[in-house]
Enzyme design. Structure first.
Site, PDB file in Angstrom:
ATOM      1  N   LYS A 142       4.709   9.186   8.908  1.00 24.07           N
ATOM      2  CA  LYS A 142       4.194   8.639  10.174  1.00 24.07           C
ATOM      3  C   LYS A 142       5.128   8.889  11.027  1.00 24.07           C
ATOM      4  O   LYS A 142       5.183   9.948  11.914  1.00 24.07           O
ATOM      5  CB  LYS A 142       3.879   7.283  10.044  1.00 24.07           C
ATOM      6  CG  LYS A 142       2.812   6.860   8.927  1.00 24.07           C
ATOM      7  CD  LYS A 142       2.278   5.375   9.142  1.00 24.07           C
ATOM      8  CE  LYS A 142       1.510   5.052   7.894  1.00 24.07           C
ATOM      9  NZ  LYS A 142       0.047   4.799   8.262  1.00 24.07           N
TER      10      LYS A 142
ATOM     11  N   ASP B 207       9.443   2.406  -0.038  1.00 24.21           N
ATOM     12  CA  ASP B 207       8.563   3.136   0.682  1.00 24.21           C
ATOM     13  C   ASP B 207       8.397   2.772   2.024  1.00 24.21           C
ATOM     14  O   ASP B 207       8.123   1.775   2.603  1.00 24.21           O
ATOM     15  CB  ASP B 207       7.000   2.938   0.168  1.00 24.21           C
ATOM     16  CG  ASP B 207       6.053   3.594   1.088  1.00 24.21           C
ATOM     17  OD1 ASP B 207       6.139   4.069   1.630  1.00 24.21           O
ATOM     18  OD2 ASP B 207       4.762   3.651   0.321  1.00 24.21           O
TER      19      ASP B 207
ATOM     20  N   TYR C  46       0.655  -1.239   0.039  1.00 26.99           N
ATOM     21  CA  TYR C  46       0.252   0.061   0.039  1.00 26.99           C
ATOM     22  C   TYR C  46       0.721   1.177   0.004  1.00 26.99           C
ATOM     23  O   TYR C  46       1.943   1.154   0.664  1.00 26.99           O
ATOM     24  CB  TYR C  46      -0.966   0.080   1.180  1.00 26.99           C
ATOM     25  CG  TYR C  46      -1.938   1.140   1.386  1.00 26.99           C
ATOM     26  CD1 TYR C  46      -3.012   1.479   0.253  1.00 26.99           C
ATOM     27  CD2 TYR C  46      -1.730   2.199   2.388  1.00 26.99           C
ATOM     28  CE1 TYR C  46      -3.694   2.631   0.843  1.00 26.99           C
ATOM     29  CE2 TYR C  46      -2.223   3.283   2.625  1.00 26.99           C
ATOM     30  CZ  TYR C  46      -3.406   3.638   1.523  1.00 26.99           C
ATOM     31  OH  TYR C  46      -4.146   4.827   1.817  1.00 26.99           O
TER      32      TYR C  46
END
Ligand SMILES: Cc1ncc(COP(=O)(O)O)c(C=O)c1O
Length: 446
Positions: free
Chosen positions: A275, A247, A144
């Site tokens: 994050k 990522d 994702y």
């Protein structure tokens, strides 16, 4: 057995839902989708809701909360920053933030900031396209990369031309996606299959700007790369002039200061961060990587915009987070890992005790549990079939009911403030949750 009451949360949901779709801010499944809980305050790993219930927070805002709630040094740094300047396009703290990231992350020679992980990924792809003069990128099943039409959903297409295929029930499927955008821009293949990737690169390499992956596939179930896989991908990218993008929006600063690339010893050309990098209270993301690619921004061949890029409060949060983690990384990360391992052990042994075998994958800082089919499950046993389909949902929901918040039903995000009392609470409440889940197993007794 403790029963939490959620009366005020239910009322809050009713009021909020009339103006906020679903009464929440995401469409993805989260443990309290059925019973949304509205929080008032938090400290370290505990968070309290409007009904006064105390929860253990292993949801951690989808992994952003690495420090635990209300760390005094972090709060003070943010308040200080607000006292300095509300909004400025550049500040004297910027260099510190950039240098910290470059010191920590192996591939980072230059950095550019944005707000969300999605944006960072889109910026990385733009850089890769400009650097190679090619249009497409390779994605992998179960990975994702954010809430954008060209990044979401699909499954591997045919070997000869693996454009992503849409399918019924795709977890990230959504109406309203721009037609064919993912098919036009990307190839989607299974991860960890080097032959499949080799074939794709050898036949379509001239079209491929970037290979984009989570170096440890947390979103796809906590899967590690197969031995030698990342090195082989790195070599393939070098041979065919393709930009390798890791990522690390989840794994960056969560697995350790250098993220998965440091842990696994393979350095990408570009990486995306988000994050945990800013500690969880405010959003900051970044694309970082090799000077030869990042300098396309300097030569104005690649444009990068964003009103809030490098905003002062965000950079102060990055500095506070990374400075704190760097002050004693072994002890802080070691503490999180040790406590999360104990939680995992308990989860596994409760599953075992109730005949619901679980496997726990990923890393202690971000792990995923799932029902682990055994030999016996291959037989048409209705109980096994039921748990194969429902165990994760039942356990995740029962844990939430008992006051242990997980992410996406079966994901556990630790933080560096965890203490032994948190593990005790986890054990106590997980046992209660399994008692509830076991009631379902009773249905299947002969
Ligand atoms: C690996 C990965 N990349 C990118 C993103 C997108 O980040 P954001 O939700 O901040 O846009 C996520 C979000 O969960 C993610 O897990």
């Amino acid at each position: 057995m403790q029963t939490l009451m959620f009366k005020k949360s239910s009322e809050e949901k009713k009021l909020l839902k009339s103006k906020l779709p679903l009464g929440t801010h995401y469409s993805f499944r989260i443990p309290w989708e059925a019973r949304q809980v509205y929080f008032t305050h938090a400290r370290k790993s505990r968070i309290w809701d409007v009904d006064g219930n105390e929860h253990l927070d292993l949801f951690g805002k989808f992994g952003a909360n690495i420090l635990g709630h209300n760390l005094p040094q972090y709060n003070e740094a943010l308040i200080d920053a607000l006292g300095q300047v509300s909004a400025a396009n550049l500040g004297v703290i910027d260099r510190t933030a950039v240098e910290l990231i470059c010191d920590c992350v192996p591939c980072a020679e230059m950095v550019r900031f944005s707000l969300s992980g999605t944006e960072a990924v889109l910026n990385a792809l733009r850089l890769a396209r400009a650097y190679t003069g090619r249009n497409k990128f390779v994605r992998f099943e179960g990975h994702y990369h954010g809430n954008a039409d060209n990044l979401m959903g699909g499954r591997a297409g045919p070997k000869a031309n693996p454009a992503p295929e849409e399918f019924e029930g795709d977890f990230y499927g959504t109406g309203g996606k721009a037609t064919d955008i993912a098919q036009h821009q990307s190839f989607l293949i299974p991860w960890n299959d080097i032959e499949r990737l080799q074939h794709l690169v050898e036949t379509k390499g001239h079209e491929i700007a970037a290979i984009l992956m989570e170096p440890i596939n947390i979103n796809g179930g906590g899967r590690h790369p197969a031995p030698g896989y990342l090195k082989a991908v790195r070599a393939l990218c070098d041979r065919h002039g393709i930009v390798l993008i890791f990522d690390e929006v989840i794994t960056g600063f969560r697995l350790g200061l250098g993220g998965a690339q440091d842990m696994l010893g393979v350095t990408p050309d570009l990486t995306t961060l988000g994050k945990a990098m800013s500690g969880g209270a405010v959003p900051v993301s970044a694309v970082a990587g090799r000077r030869k690619i990042m300098s396309l921004i300097e030569s104005r061949k690649v444009s990068h915009g964003g009103t809030f890029n490098g905003y002062q409060l965000g950079l102060a949060a990055v500095i506070a987070t990374l400075s704190y983690l760097r002050s004693n990384p072994q002890s802080l990360y070691g503490n999180m890992i040790d406590h999360m391992r104990l939680c995992q052990d308990h989860l596994r042994s409760e599953g075992q005790a109730y005949g619901i075998p679980l496997s726990i994958t990923g890393e202690p800082a971000c792990s995923v549990f799932s029902y682990a089919p055994t030999q016996a499950d291959e037989a048409p046993d209705p109980k096994a079939q039921f748990f194969r389909a429902n165990a994760v949902k039942l356990i995740g929901e029962a844990m939430a009911e008992k006051g242990v918040l997980l992410s996406n039903l079966n994901r556990l995000y630790g933080n560096v403030s965890l203490e032994s009392e948190d593990v005790d609470l986890f054990r106590e409440r997980t046992t209660q949750a399994f008692e509830k889940v076991a009631a379902f197993a009773a249905r299947f007794k002969a």
